[in-house]
Structure formats: structure tokens, C-alpha cells
Design a protein around this motif. Structure first.
Motif, PDB file in Angstrom:
ATOM      1  N   ARG A 143      -4.879  -2.809  -5.104  1.00 51.07           N
ATOM      2  CA  ARG A 143      -5.862  -1.756  -4.868  1.00 51.07           C
ATOM      3  C   ARG A 143      -5.825  -0.783  -6.033  1.00 51.07           C
ATOM      4  NH1 ARG A 143      -6.813  -0.654   0.890  1.00 51.07           N
ATOM      5  NH2 ARG A 143      -6.378  -2.563   2.018  1.00 51.07           N
ATOM      6  N   SER A 144      -6.810   0.074  -6.104  1.00 54.82           N
ATOM      7  CA  SER A 144      -6.869   1.038  -7.200  1.00 54.82           C
ATOM      8  C   SER A 144      -5.725   2.040  -7.143  1.00 54.82           C
ATOM      9  CB  SER A 144      -8.212   1.774  -7.168  1.00 54.82           C
ATOM     10  OG  SER A 144      -8.370   2.460  -5.931  1.00 54.82           O
ATOM     11  N   ASN A 145      -5.089   2.194  -5.980  1.00 53.78           N
ATOM     12  CA  ASN A 145      -3.979   3.144  -5.862  1.00 53.78           C
ATOM     13  C   ASN A 145      -2.624   2.536  -6.218  1.00 53.78           C
ATOM     14  OD1 ASN A 145      -3.422   1.523  -3.656  1.00 53.78           O
ATOM     15  ND2 ASN A 145      -3.728   3.111  -2.110  1.00 53.78           N
ATOM     16  N   GLY A 146      -2.604   1.264  -6.638  1.00 56.15           N
ATOM     17  CA  GLY A 146      -1.360   0.633  -7.060  1.00 56.15           C
ATOM     18  C   GLY A 146      -0.635  -0.138  -5.976  1.00 56.15           C
ATOM     19  N   THR A 147      -1.266  -0.342  -4.823  1.00 59.05           N
ATOM     20  CA  THR A 147      -0.614  -1.062  -3.716  1.00 59.05           C
ATOM     21  C   THR A 147      -1.251  -2.432  -3.510  1.00 59.05           C
ATOM     22  OG1 THR A 147      -2.111  -0.190  -2.025  1.00 59.05           O
ATOM     23  CG2 THR A 147      -0.137   1.113  -2.553  1.00 59.05           C
ATOM     24  N   ARG A 148      -0.564  -3.253  -2.714  1.00 57.08           N
ATOM     25  CA  ARG A 148      -1.092  -4.568  -2.345  1.00 57.08           C
ATOM     26  C   ARG A 148      -1.138  -4.762  -0.834  1.00 57.08           C
ATOM     27  NH1 ARG A 148       2.337  -9.085  -5.270  1.00 57.08           N
ATOM     28  NH2 ARG A 148       0.826 -10.364  -4.155  1.00 57.08           N
ATOM     29  N   TYR A 149      -0.365  -3.955  -0.099  1.00 60.38           N
ATOM     30  CA  TYR A 149      -0.166  -4.246   1.320  1.00 60.38           C
ATOM     31  C   TYR A 149      -0.679  -3.145   2.235  1.00 60.38           C
ATOM     32  CZ  TYR A 149       3.122  -7.456  -0.906  1.00 60.38           C
ATOM     33  OH  TYR A 149       3.688  -8.405  -1.708  1.00 60.38           O
ATOM     34  N   GLN A 193       4.243   0.714   1.627  1.00 63.34           N
ATOM     35  CA  GLN A 193       2.864   0.647   1.127  1.00 63.34           C
ATOM     36  C   GLN A 193       1.871   0.720   2.285  1.00 63.34           C
ATOM     37  OE1 GLN A 193       1.806  -2.405  -1.651  1.00 63.34           O
ATOM     38  NE2 GLN A 193       3.609  -2.100  -2.938  1.00 63.34           N
ATOM     39  N   ALA A 194       2.192   0.061   3.382  1.00 67.70           N
ATOM     40  CA  ALA A 194       1.309   0.107   4.555  1.00 67.70           C
ATOM     41  C   ALA A 194       1.191   1.533   5.082  1.00 67.70           C
ATOM     42  CB  ALA A 194       1.856  -0.825   5.644  1.00 67.70           C
ATOM     43  N   ILE A 195       2.299   2.262   5.102  1.00 67.38           N
ATOM     44  CA  ILE A 195       2.273   3.664   5.534  1.00 67.38           C
ATOM     45  C   ILE A 195       1.365   4.480   4.628  1.00 67.38           C
ATOM     46  CG2 ILE A 195       3.676   5.760   5.704  1.00 67.38           C
ATOM     47  CD1 ILE A 195       5.988   3.969   6.650  1.00 67.38           C
ATOM     48  N   HIS A 196       1.510   4.268   3.317  1.00 67.52           N
ATOM     49  CA  HIS A 196       0.666   5.008   2.363  1.00 67.52           C
ATOM     50  C   HIS A 196      -0.817   4.721   2.609  1.00 67.52           C
ATOM     51  CE1 HIS A 196      -0.645   6.759  -1.470  1.00 67.52           C
ATOM     52  NE2 HIS A 196      -1.369   5.667  -1.650  1.00 67.52           N
ATOM     53  N   ASN A 197      -1.159   3.458   2.814  1.00 67.17           N
ATOM     54  CA  ASN A 197      -2.564   3.072   2.969  1.00 67.17           C
ATOM     55  C   ASN A 197      -3.140   3.418   4.330  1.00 67.17           C
ATOM     56  OD1 ASN A 197      -3.195   1.989   0.399  1.00 67.17           O
ATOM     57  ND2 ASN A 197      -2.003   0.156   0.875  1.00 67.17           N
ATOM     58  N   TYR A 198      -2.288   3.857   5.268  1.00 72.98           N
ATOM     59  CA  TYR A 198      -2.751   4.286   6.589  1.00 72.98           C
ATOM     60  C   TYR A 198      -2.832   5.813   6.665  1.00 72.98           C
ATOM     61  CZ  TYR A 198      -3.310   3.716  11.685  1.00 72.98           C
ATOM     62  OH  TYR A 198      -3.795   3.698  12.965  1.00 72.98           O
ATOM     63  N   SER A 199      -2.339   6.466   5.613  1.00 69.94           N
ATOM     64  CA  SER A 199      -2.251   7.925   5.618  1.00 69.94           C
ATOM     65  C   SER A 199      -3.476   8.559   4.961  1.00 69.94           C
ATOM     66  CB  SER A 199      -0.993   8.369   4.869  1.00 69.94           C
ATOM     67  OG  SER A 199      -1.162   8.188   3.470  1.00 69.94           O
TER      68      SER A 199
END
Length: 472
Positions: A143-149, A193-199
Motif C-alpha cells: 500500500r502507499s503507506n508502506g504496509t502489505r497486511y 500492520q493490520a492494527i495500523h490499517n484499521y486505525s
């Protein structure tokens, strides 16, 4: 023994060690310079001994020279990372500890013990550049934020993982500090990473660093950044606290960070300000910090590898990822997930796993957790030779030997649930070693190879478990 003889002994001693040693008097005159230091700086002892520091090195001041500052403070300077130039133009990067020699309350000499990390610094720079190149080439997977999960990436069937995911989603929305702990291979970064993408920070950067992978002397500069001139050759660079912006900074394996650096991290978190190495200006910290340990954090606190005050600061919310051996119901869904993933990657069509091998997987204790299971599935699919069913013959040698050397008694130790956990694990280990030794006729070398452990490790375990019998 006379003083002259003692002086010769110490001279030979210091010339035989792998670290550079330099000794000065209180005025900064060099009185000893060992062979390793001469090799490191490409200077001859006769070019150095008897000269003052400013005659050998560029830009020597009380502020830049540990030797001169130690004379004033009378306090040692430990593990200082420094890049400098000799007057011959040689650039050197070292880690040095500098100590005063006291006599009757006065400093009579100062000495430094130096370790050359010039080559390591060059290697780290090249590695980071390569990492950036790989990251850019694989950007379609990120993703553009540097994550995959995301949470959709977490595959499970067990109630323990369902509870974990529910708690992690609450933690994501709460936006406070989170401490994740679990064994190596359980998927700590995936969860973070999942926590970051849910926040609410999902559109901001996600920055991660493994605190165990970077030497202490470089980790501080990477986290806090450096100012130009912080040390000779230093360039202006933002640390990870700044690079994370208003996103998330993930400190993986926090318990492997030195206590001294943990104290600096604690100050940053308390003040919400960060100061670059060598700088005076403090910059506000806006990122959320999530950390992890690969052992129970209380164990780290008790054994002194994690500061208690830092633990309390970071453990506002704690999430425990159970090991794979404690959630057997997840194994089958993970097997199907990895089969689907790698049959697409390798273009193999539909691949299945033999029922008897699946049963072995369900009985195995998985010391490497989910990561080990994934690697084994991928390895087996590379060994298929056009076949569509994975059997024990397709497993890596070390694992095949473990499986095939066991009998049904192996699983009974933990199915019956008798005795303490320590007793159960000891009996399981004893049975595994006994079967492996028996299958190899008591040959220590072949048995160790089949188990994937060192010969010395096997000998230690045989002695520890009292396996002194005829295995043949």
C-alpha cells in the motif's frame, strides 16, 4: 618484576588484541598507540607517539575529543559512535569507549578502546539502498503507506485467534500504545500492520525497525536522526520518529535494545519530543508507537532486558499471539492458505496434501510457528516434480527425519496431559532423541544432522536427559 618488564608485558598485551588502543596524557599528548590502531588508521606508531591529538587528527577540540573532555569530567564515555579523519585524509568510523586513569584524585592519563565498524557502515548503507530498490520494484504488493497486511490477511479458525483479532481491532481504534508479544514466527508484524490499517492513521506512513538487527551504535542515529556535523562526515538525516510522521512506528523485538537506549526512548515518549544526534533543536513526535517482544515482557523485565518504566509506558494495551502448537485448529486452514498462495505463484494448478502428512502436521509442535509451516509448504511444492499431492517425501530432510523417526507414542505425552508442562516437554524431547538415535544406530553425527541441531547440542541434551544406553 621490575617496572620496565611490566611495561613490556603490557605493550605486548595491547599489541596482541583485536581492538585499537590509544593512550594520552592529560594535555592530549599520545603516549601509547597499539598495532591494531595503527592498522585501523593506516598510520605508523612512530608517526603518532609523542605528538598531540591535534597534530594527528583534524578539528580536535574539547567538545569533539573524548580524551580532552574526559580529563575535565573525570567520567568515562562509553560506546561512542564516531566518524573522523586523520591528518593523512583517512576516514575512520569506530565505536570507542574512553576511560580516565586516576591517581590521588587526579587524571594522569586517558585511554580509548576502539572497534572499527567502517566496513560494517558501508555494508549497512548498501543493504539499505538495496532494500529501497527491492521495495520500489515490489510496490504493487504494498500500500502507499508502506504496509502489505490487513486483518483480512490473518488466517485462523481458533477461538483464541478470534479473540485476539477482536482485541486488536479495539486497540487500533483506541490509538494508544500497544505491546505485542509472541514467539518468533507467530506473525507479530502482520498483526501490527493490520492494527495500523484499521486505525485512523491508516493513510499515514507505517515504519518498522527490528531492534535486534541493528548495532547499538547505529540504532540511535537511525531512530533519532543526525545533524550535519554531529560527527565528522555526518549528514543531515531524519530519524524514524520523524519519518513516521503522524503514522505508526513499530519497534520490533524491543527487549533486544540496550537499557541505555531504552531510557532515551522513554524520554521521547514522555516529552513527545525528539532531538537529533548532535543537534539542540527538539522536534515534536506525532506518531503512534507500537512495540513487540519475542518473550513474555514480564520475563524481560525480571531478567533486566526491559526497563520496567518503559514497559508500563508502552503496555497500555497488550496483545499475546499464541504459538501455533497451542491452536492446532489453525493448522489446517493455514495449510490450505499456503497451498493456494504458492500454487498460484508457481503456476502448479490445484495441489493437495496427503492425509497422513496432514496428520503428522497436526501432531508436530511447530517451534518456528506459522513462518515454519509456510516455509515447509513452499519448499515441498518446489519438490513436487509435476505431482499434485504433497507427501512426507517432499519435506525438507531435517523435518522428514523428525517425522519418520517417531512412533505413535510421541503424541501420547501431550494428549494424556499428565504432569507439568516442563515434565511433558522433557518426555517428548527424550522420546524424539531416543527414536532418532535408534534409527541411526547411535551415530551422534548422523542423528544431529537428521534433527537439524549441532552435534554439541545433541551431546548436551543426551547428557541432560540421561540417555546413556545402547541405542542400536
Amino acid at each position: 618484576m621490575s617496572g620496565d618488564v611490566m611495561a613490556q608485558v603490557f605493550k605486548q598485551l595491547f599489541n596482541s588484541i583485536d581492538e585499537g588502543v590509544i593512550v594520552t596524557d592529560p594535555e592530549g599528548k599520545i603516549i601509547f598507540y597499539n598495532a591494531e590502531m595503527a592498522k585501523l588508521e593506516e598510520l605508523l606508531s612512530e608517526q603518532v607517539v609523542g605528538k598531540y591529538l591535534h597534530e594527528v587528527y583534524d578539528a580536535v577540540t574539547v567538545e569533539s575529543s573524548e580524551h580532552l573532555s574526559v580529563v575535565l569530567t573525570r567520567e568515562p564515555v562509553l560506546e561512542k559512535h564516531k566518524t573522523y579523519f586523520t591528518n593523512k585524509g583517512k576516514e575512520v568510523t569506530i565505536v570507542a569507549s574512553t576511560f580516565p586513569v586516576m591517581e590521588d584524585g587526579e587524571v594522569v592519563a586517558v585511554y580509548s578502546v576502539c572497534k572499527d565498524i567502517t566496513k560494517f557502515k558501508e555494508l549497512l548503507t548498501k543493504t539499505m539502498q538495496l532494500h529501497d530498490q527491492i521495495g520500489n520494484e515490489g510496490q504493487e504488493h504494498r500500500r502507499s503507506n508502506g504496509t502489505r497486511y490487513t486483518f483480512d490477511s490473518i488466517v485462523y479458525a481458533s477461538s483464541s485467534m478470534a479473540d485476539l483479532v477482536a482485541s486488536a481491532k479495539k486497540a487500533a481504534l483506541a490509538d494508544g500504545f500497544v505491546l505485542v508479544f509472541g514467539e518468533t514466527g507467530t506473525g507479530k508484524e502482520l498483526l501490527v500492520q493490520a492494527i495500523h490499517n484499521y486505525s485512523a492513521r491508516k493513510n499515514e506512513p507505517f515504519v518498522a525497525i527490528n531492534c535486534a538487527a541493528i548495532p547499538e551504535t547505529l540504532l540511535e542515529s537511525i531512530l533519532f536522526g543526525t545533524t550535519k556535523g554531529a560527527f565528522t562526515g555526518a549528514m543531515e538525516s531524519k530519524g524514524l520518529f520523524q519519518q513516521a510522521g503522524q503514522g505508526t512506528l513499530f519497534l520490533d523485538e524491543l527487549n533486544c535494545m540496550s537499557i541505555a537506549l531504552q531510557a532515551k526512548i522513554l524520554r521521547v515518549l514522555q516529552e513527545k519530543m525528539v532531538r537529533q544526534v548532535g543537534g539542540t533543536l527538539e522536534v515534536p513526535v506525532q506518531c503512534r508507537v507500537i512495540s513487540s517482544t519475542n518473550v513474555d515482557p514480564w520475563e524481560s523485565v525480571n531478567n533486566g532486558t526491559l526497563r520496567k518504566d518503559l514497559f508500563y509506558r508502552l503496555a497500555v494495551m497488550t496483545l499475546f499471539i499464541p504459538p501455533l502448537k497451542d491452536r492446532k485448529e489453525d493448522i489446517e486452514v493455514l495449510i490450505h492458505c499456503f497451498l493456494n498462495r504458492y500454487q498460484r505463484i508457481y503456476g502448479l494448478g490445484e495441489v493437495k496434501i496427503a492425509p497422513e502428512l496432514k496428520e503428522l502436521f497436526l501432531r508436530y509442535l511447530w517451534p518456528g510457528n506459522v513462518r515454519e509451516l509456510e516455509h515447509i509448504i513452499e519448499s515441498a511444492m518446489n519438490m513436487l516434480d509435476g505431482r499434485k499431492v504433497i507427501t512426507a517425501d517432499h519435506l525438507p530432510h531435517y523435518l522428514r527425519a523428525r517425522f519418520l523417526s517417531r512412533d505413535e507414542n510421541f503424541s501420547e505425552f501431550y494428549r494424556k496431559g499428565s504432569g507439568s508442562l516442563a515434565h511433558v516437554l522433557r518426555e517428548v524431547e527424550k522420546q524424539v532423541l531416543w527414536d532418532a538415535l535408534k534409527s541411526h544406530g547411535g551415530n551422534i553425527t548422523r542423528t544431529a544432522e537428521s534433527l537439524g541441531i549441532a552435534r554439541q547440542n545433541l551431546q548436551y541434551r543426551i547428557k541432560k536427559l540421561g540417555l546413556h544406553k545402547n541405542y542400536a
